[in-house]
Motif scaffolding. Structure first.
Motif, PDB file in Angstrom:
ATOM      1  N   GLN A  41       0.823  -1.202   0.000  1.00  0.00           N
ATOM      2  CA  GLN A  41       0.000   0.000   0.000  1.00  0.00           C
ATOM      3  C   GLN A  41       0.861   1.257   0.000  1.00  0.00           C
ATOM      4  O   GLN A  41       0.583   2.214  -0.721  1.00  0.00           O
ATOM      5  CB  GLN A  41      -0.928   0.009   1.211  1.00  0.00           C
ATOM      6  N   MET A  42       1.918   1.267   0.811  1.00  0.00           N
ATOM      7  CA  MET A  42       2.792   2.435   0.860  1.00  0.00           C
ATOM      8  C   MET A  42       3.529   2.634  -0.460  1.00  0.00           C
ATOM      9  O   MET A  42       3.688   3.769  -0.920  1.00  0.00           O
ATOM     10  CB  MET A  42       3.780   2.295   2.016  1.00  0.00           C
ATOM     11  N   GLN A  44       2.436   1.764  -3.389  1.00  0.00           N
ATOM     12  CA  GLN A  44       1.448   2.239  -4.357  1.00  0.00           C
ATOM     13  C   GLN A  44       1.183   3.727  -4.163  1.00  0.00           C
ATOM     14  O   GLN A  44       1.104   4.485  -5.128  1.00  0.00           O
ATOM     15  CB  GLN A  44       0.152   1.446  -4.224  1.00  0.00           C
ATOM     16  N   ARG A  45       1.049   4.174  -2.903  1.00  0.00           N
ATOM     17  CA  ARG A  45       0.831   5.594  -2.638  1.00  0.00           C
ATOM     18  C   ARG A  45       2.017   6.435  -3.100  1.00  0.00           C
ATOM     19  O   ARG A  45       1.837   7.513  -3.671  1.00  0.00           O
ATOM     20  CB  ARG A  45       0.598   5.824  -1.135  1.00  0.00           C
ATOM     21  N   GLN A  46       3.231   5.949  -2.861  1.00  0.00           N
ATOM     22  CA  GLN A  46       4.423   6.676  -3.281  1.00  0.00           C
ATOM     23  C   GLN A  46       4.503   6.735  -4.804  1.00  0.00           C
ATOM     24  O   GLN A  46       4.867   7.768  -5.370  1.00  0.00           O
ATOM     25  CB  GLN A  46       5.664   6.027  -2.699  1.00  0.00           C
ATOM     26  N   GLU A  48       1.959   6.708  -6.906  1.00  0.00           N
ATOM     27  CA  GLU A  48       0.953   7.673  -7.344  1.00  0.00           C
ATOM     28  C   GLU A  48       1.443   9.100  -7.119  1.00  0.00           C
ATOM     29  O   GLU A  48       1.211   9.980  -7.947  1.00  0.00           O
ATOM     30  CB  GLU A  48      -0.356   7.437  -6.602  1.00  0.00           C
ATOM     31  N   MET A  49       2.121   9.327  -5.994  1.00  0.00           N
ATOM     32  CA  MET A  49       2.631  10.660  -5.694  1.00  0.00           C
ATOM     33  C   MET A  49       3.690  11.059  -6.717  1.00  0.00           C
ATOM     34  O   MET A  49       3.681  12.176  -7.235  1.00  0.00           O
ATOM     35  CB  MET A  49       3.224  10.694  -4.289  1.00  0.00           C
TER      36      MET A  49
END
Length: 128
Positions: A41-42, A44-46, A48-49
């Motif tokens: 999850q982390m 994936q968030r990174q 996207e950022m």
């Protein structure tokens, strides 16, 4: 067949610690699953950022350096930051936070502060 195994396990004392081993195995497996899920999850968030990184955005690196994005090279995974006129290349993974896109015109916020003498003079004029 399974009845024979259960009977043999009961006679040998094996069944007393078998549930404990199963419980520990389930707990350790659950911890591994939970940490891998959080890591995905982390990541994936990174990702996207980093995909949302555009020229002119204000960023903060993992070292605490504040700058404005000048260029992004997704093939080499390098971002060039403008830090008060100095252009510094950073690895894309070094970007910790992305802020809003900086405007091209610097705006200064000024407050209309009245001096005490002017405020008193206007109040006395209104009273007359």
């Amino acid at each position: 067949m399974f009845e024979n195994l259960i009977v043999l396990a009961a006679r040998s004392g094996f069944s007393s610690w078998l549930p404990m081993i199963l419980i520990y195995a389930v707990l350790i497996g659950g911890m591994f699953w939970w940490t891998s899920r959080r890591r995905k999850q982390m990541a994936q968030r990174q990702e996207e950022m980093h995909n949302g990184l555009v020229k002119g955005a204000s960023v903060v690196t993992i070292g605490g350096l504040h700058g404005i994005v000048d260029s992004v090279d997704n093939d080499k995974k390098v971002v060039t930051l403008d830090v008060e006129g100095v252009f510094l290349p950073f690895d894309l993974r070094a970007i910790a936070k992305i802020g809003p896109v900086a405007s091209s015109v610097d705006t200064k916020i000024t407050a209309d502060v009245k001096k005490p003498d002017e405020a008193d003079k206007k109040d006395t004029d209104k009273e007359k």
